[in-house]
Design a protein around this motif. Sequence first.
Motif, PDB file in Angstrom:
ATOM      1  N   SER A 178       0.827  -1.212   0.000  1.00 27.61           N
ATOM      2  CA  SER A 178       0.000   0.000   0.000  1.00 27.61           C
ATOM      3  C   SER A 178       0.860   1.260   0.000  1.00 27.61           C
ATOM      4  O   SER A 178       0.519   2.256  -0.648  1.00 27.61           O
TER       5      SER A 178
ATOM      6  N   SER B 153       0.825   3.945  -2.976  1.00 29.65           N
ATOM      7  CA  SER B 153       0.550   5.362  -2.716  1.00 29.65           C
ATOM      8  C   SER B 153       1.617   6.254  -3.338  1.00 29.65           C
ATOM      9  O   SER B 153       1.308   7.297  -3.934  1.00 29.65           O
TER      10      SER B 153
ATOM     11  N   THR C 141      -4.599   2.138  -0.920  1.00 25.58           N
ATOM     12  CA  THR C 141      -3.468   3.021  -0.665  1.00 25.58           C
ATOM     13  C   THR C 141      -3.139   2.991   0.828  1.00 25.58           C
ATOM     14  O   THR C 141      -3.876   2.396   1.624  1.00 25.58           O
TER      15      THR C 141
END
Length: 253
Positions: free
Chosen positions: A55, A59, A209
């Motif tokens: 994640s 991101s 994210t």
Amino acid sequence: MLYFFVFLLLVIIIAPALVIIPQSFTSLNYFIYPIKSFSLKWYDKFFMNEQWITSLERSLFIAICVAVFATIIGTLAALAVNKLKFKGKNLFLNLMLTPMIVPVVITGVALYASFAKVGLNNTIPGLIMAHSLLAIPMVFLTMSAAFARFDANLELAAMSMGSTPVGAFFKVTLPGVKNSVVTGALLSFVTSLDEVVVTIFVSGANTKTLPMMMWENLRATIDPTIAVAATFLIILTLGMYVIKEFIESRSKD
């Protein structure tokens, strides 16, 4: 005295976020102040968890793409407003600023309904487009101010010496506003990195994210691992703003 109040205001704004950083070093399984003992076990847990790392990487990738796309589109839009005269110019200005005015929840619902028809929900391109929509107005405002300050006579002088309008833009105008371009890109990066509300609507199991992972972790079980994730976001965000201020200070010298 004014400097004191400015410093006090900054402390009030930043302190609540900075309080979470020491909690990422606690040895306990819960949050408590004062911290009784320190440990790096939550950092180990964060880096050993593939979902957290994935994640974070996702991101950063999305934020970089958003910085590129939003900077290009926002700069071109600001250039059009600065250079061209056309019908509906005021309407165009209002539309460019709409994502900053409309509540993000409404934007999220609208994007979810729109993306569902074209299969962009739960996709990386969909997230990039959604985050770019929120970041473009910031670049647009930054570049509009930069173009307004730029001396257009320099560009005219370049064209009088044989340069094309496109060549004059890349050789004269763009170097003259490069600091604002970098500032807009950094603001876009931070906007994407911290975005969670719109992400909730358009992301899914395969496109979580880091803020989304933090949100889900808060809803399920709260442990100091989330403080580690928050620490990374805080450091990245503050780092971008420090770079932005450094660039702006250099441009004034």
